[in-house]
Design an enzyme around this catalytic site. Structure first.
Site, mmCIF file in Angstrom:
data_model
loop_
_atom_site.group_PDB
_atom_site.id
_atom_site.type_symbol
_atom_site.label_atom_id
_atom_site.label_comp_id
_atom_site.label_asym_id
_atom_site.label_seq_id
_atom_site.Cartn_x
_atom_site.Cartn_y
_atom_site.Cartn_z
ATOM 1 N N GLU A 1 -0.915 13.960 -3.935
ATOM 2 C CA GLU A 1 -0.811 14.079 -2.472
ATOM 3 C C GLU A 1 0.231 15.141 -2.100
ATOM 4 O O GLU A 1 -0.001 15.986 -1.225
ATOM 5 C CB GLU A 1 -0.429 12.724 -1.880
ATOM 6 C CG GLU A 1 -0.068 12.748 -0.407
ATOM 7 C CD GLU A 1 1.000 11.730 -0.049
ATOM 8 O OE1 GLU A 1 2.037 12.117 0.528
ATOM 9 O OE2 GLU A 1 0.804 10.541 -0.364
ATOM 10 N N HIS A 2 1.372 15.128 -2.784
ATOM 11 C CA HIS A 2 2.423 16.115 -2.520
ATOM 12 C C HIS A 2 1.970 17.522 -2.905
ATOM 13 O O HIS A 2 2.219 18.487 -2.174
ATOM 14 C CB HIS A 2 3.686 15.760 -3.307
ATOM 15 C CG HIS A 2 4.568 14.768 -2.626
ATOM 16 N ND1 HIS A 2 5.820 15.085 -2.140
ATOM 17 C CD2 HIS A 2 4.377 13.453 -2.338
ATOM 18 C CE1 HIS A 2 6.369 14.008 -1.595
ATOM 19 N NE2 HIS A 2 5.515 13.009 -1.704
ATOM 20 N N LEU B 1 6.900 -16.638 13.157
ATOM 21 C CA LEU B 1 5.866 -16.734 12.115
ATOM 22 C C LEU B 1 4.789 -15.707 12.417
ATOM 23 O O LEU B 1 4.431 -15.483 13.576
ATOM 24 C CB LEU B 1 5.269 -18.139 12.083
ATOM 25 C CG LEU B 1 4.194 -18.432 11.027
ATOM 26 C CD1 LEU B 1 4.242 -19.901 10.603
ATOM 27 C CD2 LEU B 1 2.780 -18.116 11.551
#
Length: 518
Positions: free
Chosen positions: A71-72, A319
């Site tokens: 990706e980089h 919650l």
């Protein structure tokens, strides 16, 4: 000329509130790339997103984090635009920005830019997938960038708890792997094994980056025909390698990994319980979204809810319930409870409350009226859907394109299409003590273990027979104390279903008639 299969605006179930934008879904017949085009003459930013249906669960064993590293590397120049900074320089000089992320089964790239410069940005973006350079000179530098990103995450409780949870999975299941990557996994481990990581990178790209498993969403001020011509011109060159979307074992956690209570020392002073149940994937059931039924009821806050019961005893403050990691082959239902100080002294009892409520869901069975309420609430939100930022919108839709049929993509991103309760019991049946892992975060817990990648201090315990008996008893309805505080929510009488605009004359007439009847 590249032929296209077209689904036009009238077939795409657009929100009634979406009056300005025009949509078109196209499939390029030469490489099977699917693209959703969005024309918005009023936009002050244009945007695009490409979702590639492969991610970190395909990392090779000898290079954990390779998908993220790839990706980089795609940002570091292409054959058509060899300057490493060409993409970022173009965007930043024209009011734009870009980003990307690597998930378990997807890698996602997106950007925005001022509308007048959209075609130029789109051309650079397309070259990521047609002619990337993967320059040798960039390799070491981007390894360090990945390592720096990982270092930044080391003090994040979110990343620490997520990797801890992953590390508790079966050691040979791809879900357990370290997915971010660092210098150790991308340089030292491959080198020590005699493997060239750049060759692994090229192999991964050439094996999996295929147009037939990519989904593209393009958003601009131009008309649909112009956007379509740009996509055909720039993206039809992406090779179609006829990749089959990878599958993975549906049981990342087996009997040896489940039925565990894990104590974790967080960085922040938080006190919480996270109960995670292993479920089958429900991504193919997108029309009815049965997991939404569970998260809706378990996360409810009205009288009779888990949270209301816990609050009445001073054990919890909040919650939430949601489905996570809804992968192609498995998913998780996560219940997160923020505990009060008193709650930390009654962990087993808090968990008993959760199972007492789940027991009610089992005995009551799925209710069609609740499923209809969920659908009605979502439909209402969709009916009055407001515009979001173009980058957020294209990213969300590109993600959805991997899950939903083209004609359902936009609407299914926000709504439930069908009322179908037939699959809910399959999920409820999985909500058992022997099918969950419970993570308890508290700075005061005693630990003796460290998670390998983040150094998180933790201790894991198998549920004791006493705990299992207690929670199963609650599940079966024997815990009267909790049972008296719990129940399904009452029907909501305030969900509107009539939106006809009435004339002033009709309104006055109704008022007079009403007064006359008093």
């Amino acid at each position: 000329m590249v032929e296209t299969l077209v689904i036009d605006h009238t077939q795409l179930n657009i929100s009634p509130n979406d009056k300005i934008r025009q949509y078109r879904h196209i499939t390029l017949k030469n490489n099977q790339l699917q693209c959703l085009l969005i024309s918005d003459p009023s936009t002050d930013k244009s945007a695009a997103c490409c979702d590639v249906h492969v991610g970190s669960m395909l990392d090779p064993v000898l290079a954990p984090g390779l998908a993220h590293f790839l990706e980089h590397m795609l940002f570091m120049g292409t054959e058509k635009y060899p300057d490493e900074n060409a993409y970022q320089a173009y965007l930043s000089s024209h009011g734009g920005a870009s980003n990307a992320y690597t998930d378990q089964e997807n890698t996602v790239y997106y950007f925005d830019v001022q509308p007048d410069y959209f075609e130029g940005a789109l051309d650079i973006f397309a070259s990521f997938f047609t002619c990337p350079s993967f320059n040798v000179s960039s390799t070491n530098r981007e390894m360090k960038a990945v390592d720096s990103e990982n270092s930044k995450n080391l003090q994040s409780d979110m990343w620490r708890s997520y990797q801890l949870f992953k590390s508790l999975a079966k050691p040979d299941h791809p879900f357990s792997f370290f997915s971010t990557g660092n210098i150790q996994t991308l340089q030292e481990l491959p080198e020590n094994s005699g493997v060239n990581v750049r060759e692994l990178l090229l192999e991964y790209y050439n094996n999996y980056y295929s147009s037939n498993i990519m989904k593209l969403c393009v958003y601009g001020k131009e008309d649909l025909d112009t956007l379509q011509n740009w996509v055909i011109e720039k993206f039809s060159l992406i090779p179609d390698r006829n990749v089959t979307i990878p599958s993975f074992p549906s049981d990342p956690y087996g009997p040896e990994q489940l039925s565990k209570l894990v104590h974790m020392i967080p960085i922040r002073d938080t006190k919480s319980l996270e109960i995670s149940f292993l479920l089958p994937s429900t991504s193919h059931l997108y029309r009815s979204k049965p997991s939404k039924y569970l998260s809706h009821l378990i996360g409810h806050e009205s009288e009779g809810s888990i949270l209301a019961a816990l609050k009445s005893k001073g054990l919890a403050n909040s919650l939430s319930a949601s489905t996570s990691n809804n992968c192609k082959d498995f998913s998780l239902l996560d219940i997160t409870i923020e505990l009060s100080d008193e709650g930390t002294s009654h962990i087993d009892d808090v968990i008993s409350c959760v199972f007492a409520y789940i027991g009610i869901l089992k005995r009551e069975g799925a209710k069609e009226w609740i499923a209809k309420e969920i659908k009605d609430i979502n439909d209402l939100s969709y009916k009055f859907l407001e515009k979001s930022q173009p980058t957020d919108y294209v990213t969300r839709l590109a993600n959805s394109m991997q899950l939903y049929e083209p004609i359902d993509t936009i609407q299914s991103t926000y709504t439930v299409l069908d009322i179908d309760i037939s699959n809910i019991s399959v999920l409820v049946d999985r909500l058992e003590p022997n099918n969950c892992i419970i993570l308890y975060k508290n700075k005061q817990v005693i630990t003796s273990k460290k998670e390998h990648w983040y150094g998180t201090d933790y201790e894991d315990y198998r549920f004791t027979n006493e705990q299992i008996d207690q929670w199963n008893s609650s599940l079966q309805g024997d815990n009267i104390e909790w049972l008296n505080l719990l129940g399904l929510p009452k029907p909501n009488p305030f969900i509107p279903n009539e939106f006809t605009i009435r004339s002033e004359i009709e309104s006055k007439s109704d008022t007079k008639n009403t007064i006359g009847l008093l």
